[in-house]
Design a protein around this motif. Structure first.
Motif, PDB file in Angstrom:
ATOM      1  N   VAL A  43       8.016  15.791   2.962  1.00 56.59           N
ATOM      2  CA  VAL A  43       7.977  15.219   4.283  1.00 56.59           C
ATOM      3  C   VAL A  43       7.481  13.777   4.066  1.00 56.59           C
ATOM      4  O   VAL A  43       6.622  13.473   3.383  1.00 56.59           O
ATOM      5  CB  VAL A  43       7.161  15.809   5.345  1.00 56.59           C
ATOM      6  CG1 VAL A  43       7.841  17.008   5.981  1.00 56.59           C
ATOM      7  CG2 VAL A  43       5.725  16.002   4.710  1.00 56.59           C
ATOM      8  N   PRO A  44       7.931  12.604   4.744  1.00 62.39           N
ATOM      9  CA  PRO A  44       7.481  11.476   4.774  1.00 62.39           C
ATOM     10  C   PRO A  44       6.103  11.286   5.342  1.00 62.39           C
ATOM     11  O   PRO A  44       5.916  12.264   6.440  1.00 62.39           O
ATOM     12  CB  PRO A  44       8.425  10.533   5.631  1.00 62.39           C
ATOM     13  CG  PRO A  44       9.461  11.477   6.163  1.00 62.39           C
ATOM     14  CD  PRO A  44       9.255  12.941   5.683  1.00 62.39           C
ATOM     15  N   VAL A  45       5.317  10.529   4.846  1.00 65.64           N
ATOM     16  CA  VAL A  45       3.623  10.640   5.418  1.00 65.64           C
ATOM     17  C   VAL A  45       3.708   9.850   6.961  1.00 65.64           C
ATOM     18  O   VAL A  45       4.422   9.035   6.889  1.00 65.64           O
ATOM     19  CB  VAL A  45       2.893  10.126   4.539  1.00 65.64           C
ATOM     20  CG1 VAL A  45       2.348  10.986   3.280  1.00 65.64           C
ATOM     21  CG2 VAL A  45       3.239   8.672   3.736  1.00 65.64           C
ATOM     22  N   GLU A  46       2.728  10.087   7.386  1.00 64.71           N
ATOM     23  CA  GLU A  46       2.525   9.657   8.926  1.00 64.71           C
ATOM     24  C   GLU A  46       1.663   8.451   8.737  1.00 64.71           C
ATOM     25  O   GLU A  46       0.524   8.817   8.305  1.00 64.71           O
ATOM     26  CB  GLU A  46       2.145  10.337   9.895  1.00 64.71           C
ATOM     27  CG  GLU A  46       3.122  11.741  10.402  1.00 64.71           C
ATOM     28  CD  GLU A  46       4.059  11.256  11.697  1.00 64.71           C
ATOM     29  OE1 GLU A  46       3.416  10.601  12.493  1.00 64.71           O
ATOM     30  OE2 GLU A  46       5.076  11.514  11.561  1.00 64.71           O
ATOM     31  N   MET A  47       2.131   7.200   9.152  1.00 66.94           N
ATOM     32  CA  MET A  47       0.965   6.260   8.640  1.00 66.94           C
ATOM     33  C   MET A  47       0.541   5.198  10.028  1.00 66.94           C
ATOM     34  O   MET A  47       1.179   5.352  11.003  1.00 66.94           O
ATOM     35  CB  MET A  47       1.733   5.112   7.728  1.00 66.94           C
ATOM     36  CG  MET A  47       1.971   5.699   6.333  1.00 66.94           C
ATOM     37  SD  MET A  47       2.887   4.532   5.314  1.00 66.94           S
ATOM     38  CE  MET A  47       1.885   2.929   5.438  1.00 66.94           C
ATOM     39  N   GLY A 104       4.030   5.897  12.551  1.00 63.32           N
ATOM     40  CA  GLY A 104       4.843   7.107  11.864  1.00 63.32           C
ATOM     41  C   GLY A 104       5.296   6.911  10.380  1.00 63.32           C
ATOM     42  O   GLY A 104       4.625   6.449   9.598  1.00 63.32           O
ATOM     43  N   ALA A 105       6.640   6.883  10.541  1.00 64.68           N
ATOM     44  CA  ALA A 105       7.208   7.072   9.125  1.00 64.68           C
ATOM     45  C   ALA A 105       8.044   5.638   9.025  1.00 64.68           C
ATOM     46  O   ALA A 105       8.897   5.508   8.006  1.00 64.68           O
ATOM     47  CB  ALA A 105       8.388   8.163   8.997  1.00 64.68           C
ATOM     48  N   LYS A 106       7.773   4.677   9.725  1.00 57.16           N
ATOM     49  CA  LYS A 106       8.426   3.426   9.513  1.00 57.16           C
ATOM     50  C   LYS A 106       8.696   3.089   8.147  1.00 57.16           C
ATOM     51  O   LYS A 106       9.539   2.385   7.623  1.00 57.16           O
ATOM     52  CB  LYS A 106       7.974   2.453  10.400  1.00 57.16           C
ATOM     53  CG  LYS A 106       8.525   1.035  10.386  1.00 57.16           C
ATOM     54  CD  LYS A 106       8.259  -0.226  11.365  1.00 57.16           C
ATOM     55  CE  LYS A 106       8.712  -1.301  10.882  1.00 57.16           C
ATOM     56  NZ  LYS A 106       8.693  -2.509  11.654  1.00 57.16           N
ATOM     57  N   TYR A 107       7.576   2.944   7.533  1.00 57.03           N
ATOM     58  CA  TYR A 107       7.745   2.303   6.007  1.00 57.03           C
ATOM     59  C   TYR A 107       7.724   3.601   4.943  1.00 57.03           C
ATOM     60  O   TYR A 107       8.459   3.557   3.966  1.00 57.03           O
ATOM     61  CB  TYR A 107       6.530   1.906   5.652  1.00 57.03           C
ATOM     62  CG  TYR A 107       6.075   0.481   6.635  1.00 57.03           C
ATOM     63  CD1 TYR A 107       6.448  -0.561   6.628  1.00 57.03           C
ATOM     64  CD2 TYR A 107       5.347   0.766   7.718  1.00 57.03           C
ATOM     65  CE1 TYR A 107       6.513  -1.846   7.195  1.00 57.03           C
ATOM     66  CE2 TYR A 107       5.310  -0.563   8.662  1.00 57.03           C
ATOM     67  CZ  TYR A 107       5.884  -1.555   8.368  1.00 57.03           C
ATOM     68  OH  TYR A 107       5.712  -2.720   9.175  1.00 57.03           O
ATOM     69  N   SER A 108       7.134   4.706   5.286  1.00 58.78           N
ATOM     70  CA  SER A 108       6.974   5.886   4.416  1.00 58.78           C
ATOM     71  C   SER A 108       8.666   6.304   4.250  1.00 58.78           C
ATOM     72  O   SER A 108       9.064   6.841   3.062  1.00 58.78           O
ATOM     73  CB  SER A 108       6.257   6.912   4.902  1.00 58.78           C
ATOM     74  OG  SER A 108       6.612   7.480   6.092  1.00 58.78           O
ATOM     75  N   LYS A 109       9.412   6.146   5.181  1.00 54.52           N
ATOM     76  CA  LYS A 109      10.752   7.010   5.150  1.00 54.52           C
ATOM     77  C   LYS A 109      11.572   6.138   4.158  1.00 54.52           C
ATOM     78  O   LYS A 109      12.003   6.431   2.974  1.00 54.52           O
ATOM     79  CB  LYS A 109      11.260   6.977   6.533  1.00 54.52           C
ATOM     80  CG  LYS A 109      12.298   8.203   6.616  1.00 54.52           C
ATOM     81  CD  LYS A 109      12.596   8.346   7.979  1.00 54.52           C
ATOM     82  CE  LYS A 109      13.690   9.705   8.127  1.00 54.52           C
ATOM     83  NZ  LYS A 109      13.885  10.017   9.593  1.00 54.52           N
ATOM     84  N   PRO A 110      11.818   4.693   4.549  1.00 47.99           N
ATOM     85  CA  PRO A 110      12.634   3.827   3.662  1.00 47.99           C
ATOM     86  C   PRO A 110      12.258   3.544   2.006  1.00 47.99           C
ATOM     87  O   PRO A 110      12.783   3.582   1.314  1.00 47.99           O
ATOM     88  CB  PRO A 110      12.729   2.503   4.315  1.00 47.99           C
ATOM     89  CG  PRO A 110      11.578   2.451   5.330  1.00 47.99           C
ATOM     90  CD  PRO A 110      11.138   3.796   5.776  1.00 47.99           C
ATOM     91  N   MET A 111      10.726   3.878   2.050  1.00 53.68           N
ATOM     92  CA  MET A 111      10.219   3.504   0.799  1.00 53.68           C
ATOM     93  C   MET A 111      10.014   4.997   0.213  1.00 53.68           C
ATOM     94  O   MET A 111       9.515   4.694  -1.139  1.00 53.68           O
ATOM     95  CB  MET A 111       8.822   2.670   1.068  1.00 53.68           C
ATOM     96  CG  MET A 111       9.243   1.225   1.533  1.00 53.68           C
ATOM     97  SD  MET A 111       7.625   0.231   1.524  1.00 53.68           S
ATOM     98  CE  MET A 111       7.325   0.220  -0.049  1.00 53.68           C
ATOM     99  N   GLY A 112      10.415   6.048   0.511  1.00 50.11           N
ATOM    100  CA  GLY A 112      10.462   7.147   0.064  1.00 50.11           C
ATOM    101  C   GLY A 112       8.786   7.593  -0.501  1.00 50.11           C
ATOM    102  O   GLY A 112       8.534   8.529  -1.175  1.00 50.11           O
ATOM    103  N   ALA A 113       8.030   7.478   0.809  1.00 45.41           N
ATOM    104  CA  ALA A 113       6.373   8.010   0.411  1.00 45.41           C
ATOM    105  C   ALA A 113       6.535   9.148   1.250  1.00 45.41           C
ATOM    106  O   ALA A 113       6.208   9.271   2.183  1.00 45.41           O
ATOM    107  CB  ALA A 113       5.368   6.933   1.077  1.00 45.41           C
ATOM    108  N   VAL A 114       6.698  10.243   0.382  1.00 50.53           N
ATOM    109  CA  VAL A 114       6.806  11.827   0.929  1.00 50.53           C
ATOM    110  C   VAL A 114       5.980  12.664   0.085  1.00 50.53           C
ATOM    111  O   VAL A 114       5.266  12.360  -0.947  1.00 50.53           O
ATOM    112  CB  VAL A 114       8.221  12.412   0.632  1.00 50.53           C
ATOM    113  CG1 VAL A 114       9.291  11.489   1.135  1.00 50.53           C
ATOM    114  CG2 VAL A 114       8.631  12.404  -1.007  1.00 50.53           C
ATOM    115  N   ILE A 172       0.738  -1.134   0.236  1.00 50.34           N
ATOM    116  CA  ILE A 172       0.039  -0.001   0.003  1.00 50.34           C
ATOM    117  C   ILE A 172       0.912   1.270   0.150  1.00 50.34           C
ATOM    118  O   ILE A 172       0.573   2.229  -0.564  1.00 50.34           O
ATOM    119  CB  ILE A 172      -1.032   0.105   1.217  1.00 50.34           C
ATOM    120  CG1 ILE A 172      -2.253   1.310   0.955  1.00 50.34           C
ATOM    121  CG2 ILE A 172      -0.291   0.336   2.700  1.00 50.34           C
ATOM    122  CD1 ILE A 172      -2.964   0.843  -0.026  1.00 50.34           C
ATOM    123  N   THR A 173       1.965   1.186   0.646  1.00 50.63           N
ATOM    124  CA  THR A 173       2.880   2.488   0.655  1.00 50.63           C
ATOM    125  C   THR A 173       3.762   2.469  -0.700  1.00 50.63           C
ATOM    126  O   THR A 173       3.589   3.634  -1.140  1.00 50.63           O
ATOM    127  CB  THR A 173       4.053   2.195   1.642  1.00 50.63           C
ATOM    128  OG1 THR A 173       3.460   1.833   2.996  1.00 50.63           O
ATOM    129  CG2 THR A 173       4.847   3.115   1.857  1.00 50.63           C
TER     130      THR A 173
END
Ligand code: 5CA
Length: 437
Positions: free
Chosen positions: A307-311, A288-298, A114-115
């Motif tokens: 900013v990385p999204v908060e999930m 928070g950004a556990k997945y969005s940060k490494p996967m570049g979901a900004v 989904i990310t």
């Protein structure tokens, strides 16, 4: 539905492998059949219950602003390597190779996929917040699949994923799911208690499990005794309004699953603490950004900076729920379905299939019930009255209409309430009026 045309392979004997009542009754009532360890076929009666539960979950997700979609069961390992979970997930993940030697897996959950979908389509904070969900089969190669569908290897889950720009709006997304879970389980006749919980392989630091108390539950749970007296939550809510007071009310008293409970640091005096067993029917996470940060979901924020999204993610064990409901609602004779999840609302029993007047009374009643949209299982076969009573009690439909030769002569049928056991002799019209009320 006429029983003679249906497929209801009930069992008289208690299957030896079933250790808890829900597993016994699901097998005996012909709801499920094991295909292999922890993998089940849903037979027609069980499938009707599963669909009813799924629909309640769907309606409450939609009401809370989540948007339904469908992701596949088989996923590519690549995304899981990016998040780092391909190795972390360990043996619970069923790994597969396709004919080209590519690593695939049967999804145990969907944060990565989904990310990725979100990342490739959303660029601006203006498109936030979003909450996307699907209801799909999952596979976890559990060390100890047991208790039937309660802990399966293949199981049906509702999983929702929220995306927000910042912490406050991520908390609002979390609260929406928190409140919608209270409503969802209440509609199934369940009192679910939210409890602080560990986040395990999903991650994050804010998490609640929704627990149904039952002696046969797999989890040890601890809560303040006053939580047991809380009313089931059925209120209408404005999901755009401030939900924090509702969440505060439900989290104000101590309630924790085993892994979050520290007996030495527990704030509740021993006399007020309930130690019990529970079934986890739902679990919500903010990470928070556990997945969005490494996967570049900004996304680009209002100031243009990315900013990385908060999930967060939010699961409900859809295929576990039929079993959880049975644990909460049964007696020595069988299941007692709460009306909203019952496979049929009414069981119509013809006690004498060889008697023309019984047949014509039953057929007429059956026609009227169908025309009124009241779901009815019509036992039109020629088993003995005793066998018919036992089967109806076992499968647990909320109402039974019993038609026998004596009553037909007197112009009456018997209406039985499965839950209270109350029986009443009344005319067929009055019985119908009662069910239509
Ligand atoms: N990604 C998150 C939230 S979407 C997640 O997977 N959460 S979970 O691991 O807690 O699973 C969500 C729910 O699925 C659980 O609360 C439980 O009700 C159900 N569930 C988990 N494992 C099983 C299983 N082996 N058999 C049946 N139901 C299960």
């Amino acid at each position: 539905m006429r029983l003679t045309r249906y497929f209801l392979p009930t069992l008289k004997e208690t299957p030896a492998e079933a250790q808890i009542v829900s597993h016994r009754y699901m097998l005996r009532a012909g709801m499920v059949r094991q295909a292999s360890a922890g993998i089940y076929s849903w037979l027609p009666l069980g499938y009707r219950v599963l669909k009813k539960i799924e629909q309640i979950v769907r309606e409450e997700q939609d009401r809370a602003g989540a948007v339904e979609m469908l992701m596949p069961t088989i996923q590519s390992a690549d995304l899981w390597r990016v998040s780092g979970r391909y190795d972390d997930y360990g043996k619970e993940m069923l790994r597969i190779q396709d004919r080209h030697g590519r690593d695939m897996l049967y999804g145990p959950t969907n944060e990565e996929l989904i990310t990725e979908i979100f990342r490739s389509s959303v660029r601006s904070y203006r498109d936030l917040p979003k909450n996307l969900y699907h209801i799909q089969w999952k596979f976890r190669d559990e060390v100890r699949p047991r208790f039937g569908v309660m802990r399966g290897r293949e199981f049906y889950m509702k999983d929702a994923y929220s995306f927000a720009l910042d912490y406050p709006s991520a908390v609002h997304a979390y609260n929406r799911m928190f409140v919608s879970y209270l409503r969802t389980f209440a509609r199934m006749g369940l009192q679910a208690i939210p409890m602080r919980a560990e986040t395990g392989p999903i991650g994050g630091d804010l998490s609640h499990e929704f627990i149904i108390l039952a002696d046969t539950g797999e989890s040890a749970v601890y809560c303040h005794k006053d939580m047991l007296a809380f009313d089931i939550f059925t209120e209408d809510v404005d999901y755009d309004g401030d939900l924090q007071p509702i969440v505060d009310h439900w989290t104000g008293l101590y309630a924790a699953a085993d892994d979050k409970h520290d007996p030495d640091a527990c704030p509740v005096p021993t006399d007020d603490l309930v130690e019990a067993r529970g079934i986890e029917v739902g679990h919500i996470f903010y990470f928070g950004a556990k997945y969005s940060k490494p996967m570049g979901a900004v996304v680009a924020g209002p100031d243009g900076a990315e900013v990385p999204v908060e999930m967060g993610s939010y699961g409900i064990g859809v295929s576990r729920l039929p079993a959880a409901i049975i644990e909460a609602s049964h007696d020595g004779n069988g299941i007692i379905w709460p009306e909203p999840v019952a496979p049929f609302r009414v069981g119509l029993l013809n006690l004498r299939a060889s008697d023309d007047s019984c047949v014509s009374t039953c057929d007429a009643l059956y026609g009227t019930l169908n025309a009124a949209g009241i779901e009815c299982l019509y036992d039109d076969g020629d088993d003995s009255a005793g066998a018919k009573f036992a089967r109806m009690d076992l499968i647990g439909l909320p109402w039974q209409i019993v038609v026998g030769p004596r009553g037909v002569k007197a112009g009456t049928v018997e209406l039985k309430n499965r839950k209270t056991g109350a029986r009443e002799e009344l005319s067929a019209e009055s019985a119908l009026a009662r069910l239509s009320a």
